[in-house]
Design an enzyme around this catalytic site. Sequence first.
Site, PDB file in Angstrom:
ATOM      1  CG  ASP A  19       7.915  -3.513   1.663  1.00  0.00           C
ATOM      2  OD1 ASP A  19       7.379  -2.397   1.584  1.00  0.00           O
ATOM      3  OD2 ASP A  19       7.355  -4.559   1.264  1.00  0.00           O
ATOM      4  CD  GLU A  24       5.253   0.837  -6.849  1.00  0.00           C
ATOM      5  OE1 GLU A  24       4.090   1.116  -6.521  1.00  0.00           O
ATOM      6  OE2 GLU A  24       6.086   0.315  -6.088  1.00  0.00           O
TER       7      GLU A  24
END
Length: 385
Positions: free
Chosen positions: A40, A131
């Site tokens: 990613d 997160e």
Amino acid sequence: MKRLPRLLLSGGLAVALASCTTALPAAAAAPVPPGVRGLDVSSHQPGVSWPAVYRDGARFAYVKATESTTYRNPRYAEQYQGARQAGLIRGAYHFALPHKSGGAAQADYFFRNGGGWTSDGWTLPGVLDIEFNPYQSSNGLDICYGLSPARMVSWIRDFSDRYLALAGRRPAVYTNTYWWQTCTGGSAAFGDHPLWLARYASAVGALPAGWTTHAIWQHADSGVFPGDQNVFNGTYEQLKLLAAGRSAAAPVKAPVNVPVDASPKVSVKAPARKPTRAATRVSSLNAGPEPAGKGRKLTVSGTLRLATGTRRAVAGQRVLIRFRPRGSTVWRTAGTAVTASGGTFRRTFRAAGDGTWQAVYNGDALRLAARSGSDYVDVRTGRWW
């Protein structure tokens, strides 16, 4: 992804990291876990050589598209298109800042700026990256952005429901077990979303509440590929099925031998496995009466059945009822209904305007998702009935 505290990603209970100033030793390099390899990236990885990434063995990539409702990755188009042109299955992710705006608003922003999905087999579901708060020093909030577990769960649900209405499928969720258990209170409400787990260790470890398996494991923040290092928990064929919206990830017990070839045009084949979940069908959709009087009752009904074999009715399942106003391209969730013993469902609304109705079933551990055809209803004012 933002850089998460390494000890937390390694499974340690390191709440005190926020005030720790001692440098942490670099983690020892770990062997690549079994699965299909991927990466990613974000604007922090300029100039990615996607053909080289493919030659080195990557077969999928996620690219950061947006953050909150104010940031768009300036390198998104080149990264997203470059990955596809090199032969990688790719998708987009959204970095959430839940204290800034609502979940639905951020889903809208994500979808409009690269977070769409299509069932072409090359587009992975959009990802909600939820997160640790990376801006604690500037916003003065805790790792949960100042939200209670109940508010956080509600925010995630709003994002998911809105993304489903826009894209036609649930987003995947990127998170870390410690953060999830702390900031959602261990909510088990999102197990039907593909899980992308962040943990920099030699094993996946305990999963967040609600999930029994993971789809993707982000196991290192550096390695052979630019950006973060990931593995898909299944075969290449299963990765294609996940992209097409036809199957969830299945666990693997041995490394997957994905061919590494200098030419991205070469077809990559893996032993095919039939989806383990049964196909379903939403049929007999009807919205009426038609025409309907403005402000009067309008009922949407239909039936959920298995699509093959006995085609038996599927009872006790939640179905989303969606509405798209005339002239709009955006679906919104108007409400939900639960299927009866015969697989039938029904929900009554107040007719507000002309538009198209549709029913969507998201599937579960035993059954695949499905959506109905659409039914347009003309809504009129005045005493015409």
